[in-house]
Design a protein around this motif. Structure first.
Motif, PDB file in Angstrom:
ATOM      1  N   ARG A  66      30.946 -18.210 -63.744  1.00  0.00           N
ATOM      2  CA  ARG A  66      32.112 -17.325 -63.782  1.00  0.00           C
ATOM      3  C   ARG A  66      33.307 -18.122 -63.294  1.00  0.00           C
ATOM      4  NH1 ARG A  66      35.498 -14.060 -60.974  1.00  0.00           N
ATOM      5  NH2 ARG A  66      36.103 -12.092 -62.024  1.00  0.00           N
ATOM      6  N   MET A  68      27.127 -16.418 -69.920  1.00  0.00           N
ATOM      7  CA  MET A  68      26.013 -15.559 -69.551  1.00  0.00           C
ATOM      8  C   MET A  68      24.820 -15.814 -70.472  1.00  0.00           C
ATOM      9  SD  MET A  68      28.244 -12.039 -69.158  1.00  0.00           S
ATOM     10  CE  MET A  68      26.920 -11.164 -68.341  1.00  0.00           C
ATOM     11  N   GLN A  85      22.468 -12.475 -67.483  1.00  0.00           N
ATOM     12  CA  GLN A  85      22.636 -13.110 -66.187  1.00  0.00           C
ATOM     13  C   GLN A  85      23.843 -14.052 -66.256  1.00  0.00           C
ATOM     14  OE1 GLN A  85      19.292 -15.423 -64.943  1.00  0.00           O
ATOM     15  NE2 GLN A  85      20.259 -16.100 -63.031  1.00  0.00           N
ATOM     16  N   ILE A  86      24.691 -13.981 -65.249  1.00  0.00           N
ATOM     17  CA  ILE A  86      25.892 -14.814 -65.209  1.00  0.00           C
ATOM     18  C   ILE A  86      25.515 -16.218 -64.756  1.00  0.00           C
ATOM     19  CG2 ILE A  86      28.165 -15.128 -64.186  1.00  0.00           C
ATOM     20  CD1 ILE A  86      28.367 -12.139 -63.880  1.00  0.00           C
TER      21      ILE A  86
END
Length: 454
Positions: free
Chosen positions: A294, A284, A290-291
């Motif tokens: 993932r 992040m 903000q990712i």
């Protein structure tokens, strides 16, 4: 009348002579034998002269006498066997038999005395031995009881790390060894009972780290005394994170810290927020949260590290839409032992089996469209010795086609050149830091000068 009286007297005298066996003795002397005796009486009187007839003879008396005389010093010509008696020719033979009998009786008396005295002293010894055993048993029991009472007042600390133990007598060293093991097991059990669920999880992580890194990673001993905190940036209390976690399903934060992510295209070290939840690994932005990536825990199948003191780790992920163009992840962090351990347990809980942890001086990584071989070598050594501690480590990356900051392509050639570039903060900004070497089929020149590296 006198003649009648004389005849009567002579008749009585002859009768007495017959009854006294004088006539028989006279007749025996006439044939040259001085003594006679029946077999049974002779055997009973002289049976001690032969070991075969002593102490009892179970056969016929004549056979017993034969065996007796065979072992006696009497010559065969000095006696003769009759139907019921034995005849001796000389009185000297009888005297010799009596002499040997007296000597045998003396030896038998000595033997009886010896056996009796042996029996008496054996009985006395057994009585003394039983008394000694009883005394020794009671003394040992008293000594053990005394030692145990003394030990109960001088037990060491209840800390499992304490290795002290009171000395013990030589006869109780084995007992002391087992008591020490039992006491250590008891205090470990007592120590574990004081743990809450959080402390148990931390202990489980420490045990897992020992199983993974002990005697395999040089930086592991320094991490033993430091507890695994997990959330170093207090991400669990962040409101924005709670909203993001509600959307992604990553409710519990296992690990969160700002680490260096090595850009695979340029070699730069970019600070990023690295988060491990119970179900995924997240990369992040450290300001906006903000990712960027993932990666589900089920998609990570291998973790690779070097056996040296560096803080690099490569996370191998299965090919997906999010990682097909980027490939595996290369991170640098001071908490590499903790990150790998926590991610190991998360993957194990998610997939049901532990991921592979590869600790080697050379391994392969996927950098997007192609595979790269990362080789670690300890600076100043001709051979890599796993477990040795060094302050800096060069990294050799072979068969790469991506460019790095500070390298300018000047045209293709047929020669294979090695271009060295010191990376930025976290890898090579300081003197002696790791170095990346590229195997390229191009002619490269350093931007800081015109020296070519051939």
């Amino acid at each position: 009348m006198e003649s009648t009286h004389t005849c009567k007297w002579q008749h009585e005298r002859a009768k007495r002579l017959c009854l006294s066996r004088l006539m028989e003795n006279t007749r025996m002397r006439k044939h040259g034998y001085a003594h006679r005796q029946d077999y049974e009486s002779f055997l009973q009187r002289y049976k001690m002269l032969s070991p075969h007839t002593w102490p009892t003879w179970s056969g016929l008396p004549v056979e017993g006498v034969t065996n007796l005389l065979r072992f006696s010093p009497v010559h065969n010509s000095d006696y003769c066997f009759g139907r019921t008696k034995i005849f001796l020719k000389h009185s000297k033979t009888l005297y010799e038999l009596e002499k040997y009998r007296q000597e045998s009786l003396h030896d038998l008396a000595t033997l009886i005395q010896k056996l009796f005295r042996g029996w008496v002293y054996r009985r006395l010894f057994q009585q003394m031995r039983r008394s000694q055993i009883m005394l020794a048993t009671n003394y040992q029991a008293w000594k053990r009881r005394r030692y145990l009472l003394w030990l109960s007042r001088h037990l060491p600390s209840e800390s499992p790390l304490c290795r002290e133990w009171p000395s013990s007598p030589r006869c109780l060293q084995e007992t002391s060894y087992y008591l020490r093991k039992l006491y250590h097991k008891w205090r470990c059990h007592k120590y574990r009972l004081r743990f809450d669920q959080t402390a148990r999880n931390r202990m489980r992580e420490k045990v897992t780290a020992s199983m993974i890194f002990k005697d395999r990673k040089s930086s592991y001993p320094k991490s033993v005394s430091h507890p695994f905190r997990g959330d170093y940036v207090r991400l669990r209390h962040n409101v924005k994170w709670k909203k993001i976690a509600a959307e992604t399903g990553d409710q519990y934060v296992v690990f969160a810290d700002i680490i260096n992510k090595i850009a695979r295209a340029s070699g730069k070290c970019l600070q990023t927020l690295f988060v491990v939840s119970t179900s995924a690994m997240l990369v992040m932005d450290q300001r906006t949260l903000q990712i960027k990536y993932r990666i589900p825990a089920t998609d990570i199948f291998r973790i690779s590290l070097s056996p040296f003191m560096d803080d690099l780790a490569v996370f191998h992920v299965r090919s997906s839409e999010a990682t097909r163009k980027k490939g595996d992840f290369l991170f640098e962090t001071g908490h590499v032992i903790e990150i790998v351990t926590k991610l190991f347990l998360v993957i194990q809980n998610a997939t049901g089996k532990p991921p592979e942890v590869n600790i080697a001086t050379e391994f392969e990584a996927n950098f997007g469209k192609e595979n790269v071989i990362l080789a670690f070598k300890c600076a100043g050594l001709t051979e890599v010795q796993p477990g040795q501690k060094r302050s800096h480590f060069p990294i050799y990356i072979r068969n790469t086609l991506f460019s790095l900051k500070g390298v300018r392509k000047t045209g293709a050639t047929s020669d294979r050149l090695l271009c060295a570039l010191v990376l930025e903060k976290g890898l090579g900004a300081q003197q002696g830091g790791p170095v990346v070497l590229l195997n390229q089929n191009v002619h490269c020149r350093m931007s800081a000068g015109e020296d070519e590296m051939n």
